[in-house]
Design a protein around this motif. Sequence first.
Motif, short mmCIF file in Angstrom:
data_model
loop_
_atom_site.label_atom_id
_atom_site.label_comp_id
_atom_site.label_asym_id
_atom_site.label_seq_id
_atom_site.Cartn_x
_atom_site.Cartn_y
_atom_site.Cartn_z
N LYS A 42 1.64 -1.29 0.19
CA LYS A 42 0.48 0.39 -0.15
C LYS A 42 1.15 0.87 0.15
O LYS A 42 1.84 1.15 0.42
CB LYS A 42 -1.31 -0.04 1.15
CG LYS A 42 -1.74 -1.53 0.97
CD LYS A 42 -2.57 -1.26 0.31
CE LYS A 42 -3.91 -2.04 -0.09
NZ LYS A 42 -5.25 -2.23 -1.16
N PHE A 45 -3.62 5.19 2.61
CA PHE A 45 -4.95 4.52 3.96
C PHE A 45 -5.52 5.44 3.51
O PHE A 45 -5.62 7.15 3.30
CB PHE A 45 -4.10 4.32 5.47
CG PHE A 45 -3.59 5.85 5.21
CD1 PHE A 45 -4.67 6.93 6.55
CD2 PHE A 45 -1.74 6.15 5.67
CE1 PHE A 45 -4.15 7.40 6.84
CE2 PHE A 45 -1.90 7.25 6.55
CZ PHE A 45 -2.59 8.36 7.25
N ILE A 73 -12.09 0.42 0.61
CA ILE A 73 -10.82 -0.24 0.71
C ILE A 73 -10.73 -1.66 0.19
O ILE A 73 -9.62 -2.01 -0.09
CB ILE A 73 -11.24 -0.89 2.16
CG1 ILE A 73 -12.38 -1.24 2.74
CG2 ILE A 73 -10.23 0.85 3.24
CD1 ILE A 73 -12.17 -2.69 3.21
N ALA A 80 -5.10 1.01 1.53
CA ALA A 80 -5.82 0.62 3.34
C ALA A 80 -6.77 1.57 3.85
O ALA A 80 -6.36 2.77 3.87
CB ALA A 80 -4.91 0.18 4.11
N GLY A 81 -7.75 1.31 4.58
CA GLY A 81 -8.45 1.48 5.31
C GLY A 81 -7.82 1.95 6.94
O GLY A 81 -6.52 1.02 7.42
N GLY A 98 -7.33 -4.01 4.95
CA GLY A 98 -7.29 -4.33 3.63
C GLY A 98 -7.06 -5.44 2.70
O GLY A 98 -7.05 -5.79 3.72
#
Length: 102
Positions: A42, A45, A73, A80-81, A98
């Motif tokens: 990632k 976010f 997500i 990413a969450g 995620g």
Amino acid sequence: MGAITFFDTAAGDDPVKAFATVRDEARYEHGHREGTGSIAEKDSFTVIDEVRRSEAAAHRRAAQLIDSGDPRIDNKWGPAGALPITTANAENGWLFFGWAND
């Protein structure tokens, strides 16, 4: 290639620093190659909400968001969450979660 879910936590008030910490740890553990199935994949976010939860409650919420296909997500190439948490050591922190390319 497929996708796999990940859940990583880091202490700290600043989500940018916390994200960098968990990405660096994942890169150390999994290397710098593509398809690690980790947060190392990632680049960004998105904070899902501002309600601070326990780690366990945040993990349940994150799993719910993944299972429901939340569009914020639901992409192994997307962000990413992030959920604000209170860690097991009673510190402020973040849960990042995620889908990641594996």
